[in-house]
Design a protein around this motif. Structure first.
Motif, PDB file in Angstrom:
ATOM      1  N   UNK A 185     -26.304  66.108  11.769  1.00 43.68           N
ATOM      2  CA  UNK A 185     -25.888  67.507  11.966  1.00 43.68           C
ATOM      3  C   UNK A 185     -24.368  67.593  11.995  1.00 43.68           C
ATOM      4  N   UNK A 186     -23.820  68.600  11.346  1.00 47.51           N
ATOM      5  CA  UNK A 186     -22.375  68.723  11.270  1.00 47.51           C
ATOM      6  C   UNK A 186     -21.775  67.961  10.108  1.00 47.51           C
ATOM      7  N   UNK A 187     -22.641  67.274   9.337  1.00 46.22           N
ATOM      8  CA  UNK A 187     -22.175  66.562   8.151  1.00 46.22           C
ATOM      9  C   UNK A 187     -21.979  65.085   8.377  1.00 46.22           C
ATOM     10  N   UNK A 188     -21.935  64.356   7.305  1.00 43.70           N
ATOM     11  CA  UNK A 188     -21.767  62.909   7.362  1.00 43.70           C
ATOM     12  C   UNK A 188     -23.079  62.177   7.235  1.00 43.70           C
ATOM     13  N   UNK A 189     -23.025  61.010   6.601  1.00 43.31           N
ATOM     14  CA  UNK A 189     -24.227  60.227   6.349  1.00 43.31           C
ATOM     15  C   UNK A 189     -24.266  58.925   7.147  1.00 43.31           C
ATOM     16  N   UNK A 190     -23.155  58.564   7.779  1.00 39.69           N
ATOM     17  CA  UNK A 190     -23.182  57.335   8.562  1.00 39.69           C
ATOM     18  C   UNK A 190     -22.264  57.430   9.767  1.00 39.69           C
ATOM     19  N   UNK A 191     -22.675  56.733  10.804  1.00 45.95           N
ATOM     20  CA  UNK A 191     -21.895  56.548  12.021  1.00 45.95           C
ATOM     21  C   UNK A 191     -21.816  55.050  12.300  1.00 45.95           C
ATOM     22  N   UNK A 192     -21.012  54.665  13.269  1.00 42.29           N
ATOM     23  CA  UNK A 192     -20.849  53.251  13.594  1.00 42.29           C
ATOM     24  C   UNK A 192     -21.265  52.971  15.028  1.00 42.29           C
ATOM     25  N   UNK A 193     -21.699  51.740  15.263  1.00 43.01           N
ATOM     26  CA  UNK A 193     -22.079  51.302  16.607  1.00 43.01           C
ATOM     27  C   UNK A 193     -21.649  49.860  16.819  1.00 43.01           C
ATOM     28  N   UNK A 194     -21.060  49.595  17.974  1.00 43.19           N
ATOM     29  CA  UNK A 194     -20.758  48.223  18.383  1.00 43.19           C
ATOM     30  C   UNK A 194     -21.701  47.880  19.532  1.00 43.19           C
ATOM     31  N   UNK A 195     -22.602  46.912  19.332  1.00 39.00           N
ATOM     32  CA  UNK A 195     -23.577  46.558  20.364  1.00 39.00           C
ATOM     33  C   UNK A 195     -23.073  45.467  21.304  1.00 39.00           C
ATOM     34  N   UNK A 196     -23.901  45.139  22.287  1.00 45.87           N
ATOM     35  CA  UNK A 196     -23.677  44.012  23.200  1.00 45.87           C
ATOM     36  C   UNK A 196     -22.364  44.126  23.970  1.00 45.87           C
ATOM     37  N   UNK A 197     -22.042  45.348  24.380  1.00 44.60           N
ATOM     38  CA  UNK A 197     -20.883  45.587  25.239  1.00 44.60           C
ATOM     39  C   UNK A 197     -21.390  45.592  26.680  1.00 44.60           C
ATOM     40  N   UNK A 198     -21.214  44.474  27.366  1.00 50.92           N
ATOM     41  CA  UNK A 198     -21.955  44.241  28.610  1.00 50.92           C
ATOM     42  C   UNK A 198     -21.252  44.651  29.893  1.00 50.92           C
ATOM     43  N   UNK A 199     -20.062  45.208  29.803  1.00 50.41           N
ATOM     44  CA  UNK A 199     -19.380  45.640  31.014  1.00 50.41           C
ATOM     45  C   UNK A 199     -18.019  46.221  30.700  1.00 50.41           C
ATOM     46  N   UNK A 254     -23.592  37.995  32.827  1.00 52.10           N
ATOM     47  CA  UNK A 254     -22.929  37.818  34.113  1.00 52.10           C
ATOM     48  C   UNK A 254     -21.560  37.218  33.877  1.00 52.10           C
ATOM     49  N   UNK A 255     -20.768  37.107  34.933  1.00 47.62           N
ATOM     50  CA  UNK A 255     -19.403  36.603  34.769  1.00 47.62           C
ATOM     51  C   UNK A 255     -19.376  35.152  34.313  1.00 47.62           C
ATOM     52  N   UNK A 256     -20.500  34.421  34.486  1.00 47.63           N
ATOM     53  CA  UNK A 256     -20.553  33.052  33.992  1.00 47.63           C
ATOM     54  C   UNK A 256     -20.521  33.004  32.459  1.00 47.63           C
ATOM     55  N   UNK A 257     -20.734  34.158  31.824  1.00 47.37           N
ATOM     56  CA  UNK A 257     -20.698  34.254  30.366  1.00 47.37           C
ATOM     57  C   UNK A 257     -19.483  35.058  29.891  1.00 47.37           C
ATOM     58  N   UNK A 258     -18.481  35.169  30.749  1.00 43.58           N
ATOM     59  CA  UNK A 258     -17.355  36.053  30.476  1.00 43.58           C
ATOM     60  C   UNK A 258     -16.650  35.717  29.158  1.00 43.58           C
ATOM     61  N   UNK A 259     -16.258  34.475  28.968  1.00 43.47           N
ATOM     62  CA  UNK A 259     -15.444  34.128  27.809  1.00 43.47           C
ATOM     63  C   UNK A 259     -16.168  34.406  26.501  1.00 43.47           C
ATOM     64  N   UNK A 260     -17.430  33.969  26.398  1.00 46.12           N
ATOM     65  CA  UNK A 260     -18.164  34.179  25.150  1.00 46.12           C
ATOM     66  C   UNK A 260     -18.439  35.660  24.930  1.00 46.12           C
ATOM     67  N   UNK A 261     -18.642  36.410  26.017  1.00 43.65           N
ATOM     68  CA  UNK A 261     -18.888  37.843  25.890  1.00 43.65           C
ATOM     69  C   UNK A 261     -17.671  38.568  25.327  1.00 43.65           C
ATOM     70  N   UNK A 262     -16.496  38.229  25.811  1.00 47.52           N
ATOM     71  CA  UNK A 262     -15.274  38.879  25.327  1.00 47.52           C
ATOM     72  C   UNK A 262     -14.940  38.433  23.906  1.00 47.52           C
ATOM     73  N   UNK A 263     -15.123  37.137  23.624  1.00 48.79           N
ATOM     74  CA  UNK A 263     -14.839  36.637  22.279  1.00 48.79           C
ATOM     75  C   UNK A 263     -15.749  37.291  21.240  1.00 48.79           C
ATOM     76  N   UNK A 264     -17.038  37.395  21.554  1.00 48.58           N
ATOM     77  CA  UNK A 264     -17.972  37.977  20.589  1.00 48.58           C
ATOM     78  C   UNK A 264     -17.785  39.487  20.479  1.00 48.58           C
ATOM     79  N   UNK A 265     -17.391  40.144  21.570  1.00 51.91           N
ATOM     80  CA  UNK A 265     -17.094  41.581  21.492  1.00 51.91           C
ATOM     81  C   UNK A 265     -15.959  41.832  20.510  1.00 51.91           C
TER      82      UNK A 265
END
Length: 324
Positions: A37-51, A269-280
């Motif tokens: 609605x309002x025009x356009x055929x595609x939008x974007x999404x970034x998944x796995x944003x955990x905090x 959880x924070x034990x996965x902080x580095x990989x979460x930020x790198x992959x984001x």
């Protein structure tokens, strides 16, 4: 429908045609007639944003690489975030007019039931029993009270329940409900049922063929979400070179920038902080790569306006006579 939508150049087209290896002409009948609605055929999404910290990384990187974002989604669940963390994410995404989507409640893969660990995977992520449904509803009420406007669901009963809840005013009427890739429909009949149960966008598995997308678009205009690059636990498929054709066939389509060959981070959880930020950070870079391809193929001109989030008029089952 614009000319770009029906006549985007395909990868290698000019060089292959010069060598006598040109592909058959595209069939205009395969193109989706639908738009947001309002025009356009595609939008974007970034998944796995955990905090909040991962969100800050995504927002910073999207500015640096000039990657437009319509939606940011989280996979671990509302229950993995404190009220203050949710509020921080709502405020930060709201400043950029980006829709924030959080996953609801208990899911079978983290439950005590053993069937999901069998070869057949049992009921998968679905909510096992009344209490699991109640947990998802609890998450939905809490999240929307804190300002979240989009909820991710992985159970048909939860979807129907939350659709009824917004119809009844228990959660805001403009709350959007997104179906997880982990229960995504794989045929047009199922897609239409999910739409009628209340889905505002549906994440289909990334191994669906182009013809499958055309089949779905012949029965439903509900927005579709698709991983352009899927996580390994969803197959690890990379369909970067098909982006223009995926839009032509599947619009209105959310281009979802996942990441293969990356460790799982749910529940976070924070034990996965580095990989979460790198992959984001890398997911945003993958988005830049996909957008660059679209530009090279002349198919980048039909993006929906930034800040748009609603799905338009969709077909629903009646709720007024529902009793359970």
């Amino acid at each position: 429908m614009t000319d770009t939508a029906t006549a985007a150049r395909r990868p290698g087209e000019q060089a292959l045609s010069a060598l006598g290896l040109g592909a058959p002409a595209l069939d205009p009948a395969d193109a989706s007639p639908h738009t947001f609605p309002g025009g356009g055929r595609w939008r974007t999404e970034v998944p796995s944003c955990e905090g909040p910290e991962a969100l800050a990384v995504i927002l910073k990187e999207s500015s640096r690489l000039d990657v437009p974002i319509h939606r940011i989604s989280q996979g671990s669940g509302v229950w993995m975030l404190t009220d203050s963390e949710i509020t921080e994410m709502v405020e930060a995404s709201g400043e950029r007019d980006i829709e924030l989507c959080l996953f609801t409640g208990p899911r079978g893969t983290w439950d005590i039931g053993g069937s999901v660990r069998s070869d057949s995977r049992g009921g998968g992520l679905r909510a096992r029993g009344h209490d699991a449904v109640a947990g998802c509803v609890e998450d939905a009420v809490r999240a929307t009270e804190l300002g979240v406007k989009c909820l991710l669901v992985a159970d048909e009963g939860v979807l129907w329940t939350l659709h009824r809840a917004r119809t009844a005013g228990i959660i805001p009427a403009d709350t959007t409900l997104k179906v997880s890739a982990l229960i995504g429909p794989v045929n047009p009949a199922a897609y239409a049922v999910f739409e009628r149960l209340g889905a505002d966008s549906l994440n289909v598995p990334s191994d669906l063929t182009l013809d499958h997308l055309t089949e779905i678009r012949r029965v439903s205009a509900a927005p579709m979400d698709m991983y352009i690059e899927a996580p390994d636990d969803l197959g690890g498929y990379i369909r970067m070179y098909e982006v223009a054709e995926l839009i032509r066939r599947g619009a209105p389509l959310y281009l979802k920038f996942g990441l293969s060959k990356a460790p799982g981070i749910y529940p976070w959880g924070t034990h996965l902080r580095d990989v979460t930020l790198d992959t984001a950070r890398e997911r945003v870079r993958r988005g830049r790569l996909a957008l660059d391809l679209l530009a090279r193929h002349g198919a980048d001109g039909d993006m929906a306006p930034l800040g748009s989030r609603l799905p338009g008029a969709l077909n629903r089952f009646p709720t007024e006579t529902a009793t359970g």
